[in-house]
Design an enzyme around this catalytic site. Structure first.
Site, short mmCIF file in Angstrom:
data_model
loop_
_atom_site.label_atom_id
_atom_site.label_comp_id
_atom_site.label_asym_id
_atom_site.label_seq_id
_atom_site.Cartn_x
_atom_site.Cartn_y
_atom_site.Cartn_z
N SER A 31 0.83 -1.21 0.00
CA SER A 31 0.00 0.00 0.00
C SER A 31 0.86 1.26 0.00
O SER A 31 0.40 2.34 -0.37
CB SER A 31 -0.90 0.03 1.24
OG SER A 31 -1.66 -1.13 1.34
N SER A 116 -8.26 4.49 11.12
CA SER A 116 -9.65 4.21 10.84
C SER A 116 -9.95 4.98 9.56
O SER A 116 -9.82 6.21 9.52
CB SER A 116 -10.55 4.68 11.98
OG SER A 116 -11.89 4.39 11.68
N LEU A 117 -10.28 4.26 8.51
CA LEU A 117 -10.32 4.90 7.18
C LEU A 117 -11.46 5.91 7.06
O LEU A 117 -12.44 5.88 7.79
CB LEU A 117 -10.40 3.82 6.11
CG LEU A 117 -9.08 3.03 6.00
CD1 LEU A 117 -9.24 1.79 5.15
CD2 LEU A 117 -7.97 3.92 5.44
N ASP A 147 -8.26 4.46 -2.22
CA ASP A 147 -9.50 4.39 -2.99
C ASP A 147 -10.59 3.64 -2.22
O ASP A 147 -11.76 4.03 -2.24
CB ASP A 147 -9.28 3.80 -4.39
CG ASP A 147 -8.46 2.51 -4.41
OD1 ASP A 147 -7.92 2.11 -3.34
OD2 ASP A 147 -8.34 1.90 -5.48
N ARG A 308 -28.90 23.81 28.74
CA ARG A 308 -28.48 24.11 27.35
C ARG A 308 -28.45 25.62 27.12
O ARG A 308 -27.60 26.13 26.39
CB ARG A 308 -29.38 23.41 26.33
CG ARG A 308 -30.84 23.79 26.41
CD ARG A 308 -31.62 23.15 25.26
NE ARG A 308 -33.06 23.31 25.46
CZ ARG A 308 -33.94 23.44 24.49
NH1 ARG A 308 -33.55 23.41 23.22
NH2 ARG A 308 -35.23 23.57 24.74
N SER A 335 -31.35 24.45 19.03
CA SER A 335 -31.67 23.55 20.15
C SER A 335 -30.54 23.49 21.17
O SER A 335 -30.77 23.51 22.38
CB SER A 335 -31.94 22.13 19.64
OG SER A 335 -33.18 22.07 18.98
N GLU A 356 -22.51 14.85 11.61
CA GLU A 356 -21.82 14.85 12.91
C GLU A 356 -20.38 14.37 12.81
O GLU A 356 -19.52 14.81 13.57
CB GLU A 356 -22.60 13.98 13.91
CG GLU A 356 -23.99 14.51 14.27
CD GLU A 356 -25.06 14.19 13.24
OE1 GLU A 356 -24.77 13.44 12.27
OE2 GLU A 356 -26.19 14.68 13.38
#
Lengths: 615, 615
Positions: A31, A116-117, A147, A308, A335, A356
Site C-alpha cells: 500500500s 480508521s479509514l 480508494d 443548554r 436547540s 456529525e
C-alpha cells in the site's frame, strides 16, 4: 527535483517501505509502494514545510488518510532528514515513535491519528477551514487517501463541506490502486467513477497516471492554481508497484514482502537521497495574541434555566473572553443554543449541517491548528461520530463536545432523540473528562473550565428548565462534587447528576419527613470522579444509591465504582437508571416511568436503609 | 385517484397533521405539510400494501426517513383505515402507539425506527437488497427523505451501494422544502445540486414540483418503469405548504401551528376521505421453508485456534443448517473470517465495502424482512455505526454484530485498530446481549445461540490463536459462565473473558504454587451476566478481581457490579483493564504493558488477598 531524481526518490521510498516492514515483520509495504511516486513529487516539489519547526504557522499540512501506508510516511520523513535510517528500522517495535499507524502524540509532524479509514479527509477539511477562515497564513492541506476508503460516508460529508466552502487550499490525492484489503474495490481503476462523484460535490478533479512523476507534478501544480474549488487528484496506481512478485496482485494486503532482498534489488537497491523540502512562507499565528476579559453569565438561585441555555450563554461569554474559542454546529444550533455564539462571533462559528462525523473531524482539525473548539449536537447524535471521538483521543486532540437533550427528561420526542448511551460512550474514551451539570451557574463554570483540559471533554446538557441551586460564585473543580445535604446521622447517600439532582433533593426531603436522614451528592464530574467524597459518604452512611437519566450500563452508577475498585471495602449499592424503552410522554411522566423520579428514589432508599434487596 | 381527489387527499393529510400536533402540543406539522402531496399520490395510486397483513411478503415497503414528519405518516394510516381519528389524536401521549417518531415495536406497518436522520435510506437499501437478491417477491421500497438529511454521509453510503447493486426496486423521494431545523439548507431549492450527486452515484433522477399531484404521479410511474437503476425523485416543496402564516417560513420547525383552527379552515376543513390502497401481488416467503441440519465445527482441547477463525467456520456451518442466515462484510472478510461464509453461501453474502453504517443498516433492513443477519468488522470500526446500533435497538431489530481484533492483544497494528470501547458501547444498548468467548468451541456454540435471541447481539472475537480449553459438546447458555478452577479453600476469584481467561489460568497456577487458591470464572456472557455464580464466588472467596482487554469503563469490570447492585453486601473488588494508550508492540508485550497479563493478575491478586490497596 527533475524527472530522473523524482523517479529515484520514488524508488527510495519503496525500498525503505519494504525495509521497514521487513524489519518489523508486519505492516503494509504494498500500500506504500502504490503511492510512492505521489509522495516523492509532493515532498520534493510542492510541500512547504520546516521539519525543525512543525509548529510554524506557514507550514503546509499533510494528512495520511490511508494511515496503514505508514512505512511510506516514515520513509518520506527519512528522505527529509527528520528521522534517520536506524529509527526507520524500529518501525512497529515496542517504544518506537514509528507506530503501525501514525499518531501526533508521538511524532510532531503528524497532524492527526489515522488508521480508521475515511477520517483523514474530514480532518483535513477542518485544517483547511482553519487556514481559510481563521489562520489565513496561506498554507495548503494535502490529504493522501486510499480508494477503498471512498466508500465511507464521512468522505462525502467532507466532500460536501469542502466544495460548499470553496476550500481551494485543500487537495485530496487519491491513490487508486484498485485493491482493498480483501480484494478489488467497487470501481477498480475507473477514475471517472470517482471524478464524477467529486465533481458533483463541487470539486475540481484531475485524473493522472500516479507513476508518471511529470504528470503528477503537473497535477499538483493544477491543484495549486485552481481557485474557488478544492481539487481531487485521482491517480491510477498499482499496489506493490515496482516488484513483479507483488505488483497489482490480490491477497498481499498488510504483508511484508517475502523476498525482501530480491525486491530491494529489483527496485534498484538502497539509496540515500535527501530532499531539501521547500521552506514555508513567513507567517504568524493570530489567535495567540487575542485574549479579552472573561465574564461568565450569572443567574440567581431559584431561577428556572435549562442547562443548554446556560451553555449557549457561557460559550458566548467565553468566546468574548478568549479569542481562540470556536464553535461548531450540526444544524441544531437553535436547540443546543450554539446559535447564541453564532450571533456574537460569526467569524468563529462553523455550521456543519447534519453531518456529525464532519463536525467532530472539523473540531479535531481546528484543534490541530491551536484553536479551542466546542462542537455541539443532541447527545444522541454524537453516537454518529463515536469512531471520530475514539480516534481524536488517539491523536491527543483537545476538543470539547457538548451533547444536549440528555435522557428521557426531553419528553415527547421519544427515544430516537434521547441521549441514553452518551455517558457510557464518552467515559470509555481514554483520558476523557465527562461533565454533567444540574444548574445554570454550574454549567457556565464547567464550560469555562473545559477549555483548559487535555484530551476529549464532554459536557451533557438538558432540554428542560431546572432551578438554579448554586450561586454564581461557587467553584466547581473538575474531579469534584457537591454535597448538597449532609448531617452526622445520614443513613443513606444518594448520588445524582443533572436532572436527577433535583429529584434526589425532593426524595431526601420526603425521607427526612420519615426520619431517614439522607446525604445528597451532586456528582457533576462523572469522570474523573470525586473518590474522596464518595468514600467518606460510604464510610458515614454505609450505602449508596445512584440515580441517573441514562442506561444502567457505563454511566453514573458504574462511575461510582471507580472510588472502590482498589480492594477497599465496598458499600452496599443500588443503581437507578433507565431500564425500559421509553415512548412519548411528558418529561415528568418519563422520569416516573423510568423509575428515576423523586418517588422512585425515596422508595428504593427506604429499602436500602432497611438492608432489604431492591428489586 | 384522479387529480381532484389527490389534491383533496393531500389537504386532508395536512389538516390531520395539524390536528394531531395541535392535540399533542408538540410535533412537526410544517415538515408534514411539505410532503403531504407526495404521500397522497403514493398512497392512493402507487403503494401496494395490505394493512391487515403487514407481514404479507408481497407488500411494498415504506420508510419515513424524515421520522419527525410522523403526523403525516399517522394521517396516512388514518386515510388508509389502519388507525381511527380518535387514535390519531393520542399522538405523542403516554401509552400511545403514535410516538414522536415512528417505531416498529409499536406499529406493525413501520419497517424501522427513524428519528436519527440519514438512516432511512440505508435501511431501505437493506430491504431492497432483500427484495432483489433473496425474497424476490417483486415489492418496491419507497423511502421519504428530507433534504437536510442528505448532508449525512450515511445517505451517500446508501446511494453508492444502491447504485452499484442496480436496485431498481428502490425509490428515494426527497422532500426538498429548503428549510432545516435552524434555517435554510445548504442547497435551498437547487434540485439540480441533489440530482448531480445522485446521478454521480449511478441513480436515475426526476425533478418535480412536489405540490403538482399529476407531475408527482408521473414521477412515481417513471421510477416504477426505470430498470437497472434506483430512482431519486427530487421534489420542490414548501414547508408548511397551504397555510400562509407558516408557509416557507423559518423558525417554525417542530412547532404546532399557533392558530390551528384558522389553518384548518384555510386548508378547507376536516375531511374524511378513505383510500383503497392497492393490493400487493400474491407471493410467498422463501426462507421460512429452508432449513437443514446444523452441524457445528469441533475442535480438540489443546489445539490453537483464533476465535475469529471459529466464528467464520461456525457461521458457515450455521448457514448450511439454517437457510435464513445471511452475512455482511465491511471489506475485511479476510480478517473477520466472514469470507468462509462467502465461499460456501455466496448468494447470502453481502459485501458492503468500507461503509460500516450501511453494513449495519443493511442488516436492519434484512432483519425486517425476516432474515437473520451476521454483520462483522473490526470491533474498533463498529464505533462508526453506533447510532445505527442504537436506533436498531429502538426498532427492536434482531441483528448479530461481530467485532474482531479485540483489544491490545492484536499487537503491532496499534490503537486505531484495537477494539477497546466496544463492550461499553454495546452493553449500554437497551436489551442487548454481549458475548466474549475465549476458545473455539465456545465461540461456535455462541454463534449458533445468537441466532435465536431478541434484540442486538454482539460477539467479540480475537485476532491471535488461543488454546482450546472446552470440549466440543460443552454447553454455554446465554447469561451463564464457566468456573474453570474451584476449591473449597479459594481465597480469591478472578473473573475474566476472552484472551484474559488464559492469562487468569496462568496466574491462578502461579498463585497456587504460593499457597493461594484461586477461583477462575470465564464470564463469556458479559450481558446478561451470571449473577448467581458471581454472588456465590463473592460469598466463598470474599473478593473479586476482574481482568479485561478493554478500557476500565463500561466493560467486564462494570458488568460484574450487576450482580451486586441491589443492595446486598458487595465483595471487595479490583478491576484490571487497559488504562494507557497503547503503541505498537507484540501481543505479549501489549498485555504486559497494559497490566492484564498473568504476571499482573498474580501481583494484584496477592495484594487483594492480603487486604491491601491495589494501586
Amino acid at each position: 527535483m527533475n524527472t530522473g531524481e523524482l523517479v529515484e526518490l520514488g524508488q527510495q521510498l519503496r525500498v525503505d517501505s519494504v525495509r521497514a516492514a521487513g524489519a518489523a515483520g508486519s505492516g503494509h509495504p504494498t500500500s506504500s509502494m502504490s503511492a510512492a511516486d505521489l509522495m516523492a513529487v509532493l515532498l520534493a516539489n510542492h510541500f512547504r514545510y520546516d521539519f525543525d519547526r512543525p509548529e510554524h504557522p506557514g507550514n503546509d499540512r499533510f494528512v495520511l488518510s490511508k494511515g496503514h501506508a505508514s512505512p511510506l510516511l516514515y520513509s518520506a520523513y527519512k528522505a527529509a532528514g527528520a528521522v534517520d535510517d536506524e529509527e526507520l528500522l524500529t518501525f512497529r517495535k515496542l517504544g518506537s515513535r514509528l507506530e503501525g499507524h501514525p499518531t501526533p502524540r508521538k511524532l510532531p509532524w503528524v497532524e492527526t491519528a489515522t488508521g480508521s479509514l475515511g477520517q483523514g479527509l474530514p480532518v483535513g477539511v477542518g485544517i483547511a477551514l482553519s487556514g481559510k477562515r481563521l489562520d489565513r497564513t496561506g498554507y495548503r492541506v494535502w490529504v493522501l487517501c486510499g480508494d477503498s476508503e471512498l466508500a465511507e460516508g464521512s468522505v462525502w460529508e467532507a466532500a460536501e463541506h469542502a466544495g460548499h466552502e470553496h476550500l481551494d487550499n485543500l487537495t485530496a490525492i487519491v491513490d487508486v490502486n484498485r485493491l482493498g484489503q480483501r480484494g478489488p474495490t467497487r470501481h477498480g481503476h475507473d477514475l471517472d467513477a470517482y471524478a464524477r462523484r467529486f465533481q458533483a460535490f463541487g470539486w475540481h478533479t484531475v485524473e493522472v497516471d500516479g507513476h508518471d512523476v511529470d504528470a503528477v507534478d503537473r497535477a499538483y501544480g493544477e491543484a495549486e492554481s485552481t481557485k474557488g474549488q478544492p481539487t481531487a487528484i485521482l491517480a491510477r496506481t498499482l499496489k506493490g508497484k515496482g516488484v513483479a512478485d507483488v505488483e497489482d496482485r490480490e491477497g498481499l494486503h498488510g504483508k511484508p514482502l517475502k523476498n525482501a532482498d530480491d525486491a530491494i534489488e529489483e527496485l534498484g537497491g538502497v539509496r540515500d537521497l535527501r530532499v531539501q523540502v521547500h521552506e514555508p512562507p513567513a507567517a504568524r499565528m493570530l489567535h495567540a495574541v487575542r485574549a479579552g476579559h472573561l465574564e461568565l453569565p450569572r443567574w440567581d438561585t431559584g431561577e428556572e434555566v435549562a442547562t443548554r441555555d446556560a451553555y449557549g450563554q457561557a460559550l458566548t461569554a467565553l468566546g468574548t473572553g478568549r479569542g481562540d474559542v470556536v464553535a461548531l454546529d450540526g444544524e441544531v444550533g437553535d436547540s443546543t443554543r450554539s446559535e447564541f455564539f453564532a450571533k456574537e462571533h460569526p467569524d468563529r462559528y462553523f455550521e456543519c449541517y447534519i453531518a456529525e462525523q464532519q463536525m467532530v473531524a472539523a473540531a479535531v482539525g481546528l484543534a490541530a491548528r491551536g484553536w479551542v473548539p466546542y462542537a455541539a449536537t443532541f447527545a444522541a447524535f454524537l453516537t454518529r461520530a463515536y469512531d471520530f471521538v475514539r480516534m481524536a483521543s488517539i491523536s491527543g486532540a483537545g476538543i470539547n463536545l457538548v451533547g444536549s437533550h440528555a435522557g428521557v427528561a426531553i419528553g415527547q420526542d421519544g427515544p430516537s432523540q434521547m441521549g441514553l448511551e452518551d455517558l457510557a460512550m464518552m467515559r470509555a474514551v481514554h483520558g476523557s473528562t465527562v461533565l454533567y451539570p444540574c444548574d445554570a451557574n454550574q454549567t457556565a463554570h464547567l464550560v469555562a473550565s473545559m477549555a483548559g483540559l487535555d484530551g476529549i471533554r464532554y459536557l451533557r446538557t438538558g432540554r428542560g428548565e431546572s432551578p438554579v441551586i448554586y450561586g454564581p460564585d461557587e467553584d466547581f473543580p473538575i474531579g469534584g462534587s457537591k454535597v448538597l445535604r449532609f448531617s452526622q446521622s445520614d443513613r443513606l447517600t444518594v448520588v445524582a447528576a443533572g436532572v436527577t439532582v433535583h429529584e434526589a433533593l425532593k426524595a431526601a426531603e420526603a425521607l427526612d419527613q420519615e426520619g431517614i436522614r439522607v446525604r445528597v451528592v451532586d456528582l457533576y464530574s462523572v469522570k474523573p470522579v470525586d473518590r474522596a467524597t464518595l468514600r467518606q459518604a460510604a464510610e458515614d452512611t454505609g450505602c449508596l444509591l445512584t440515580v441517573e437519566d441514562h442506561r444502567e450500563e457505563g454511566g453514573l452508577g458504574d462511575a461510582v465504582l471507580d472510588a472502590f475498585a482498589d480492594g477497599r471495602p465496598v458499600p452496599r449499592l443500588v443503581r437507578l437508571a433507565v431500564r425500559t424503552m421509553p415512548g412519548s410522554a411528558s418529561p415528568e411522566e418519563q422520569l416516573h416511568a423510568a423509575g428515576i423520579d423523586a418517588e422512585s428514589i425515596a422508595a428504593a432508599g427506604r429499602l436500602l436503609v432497611e438492608q432489604a434487596i431492591v428489586p
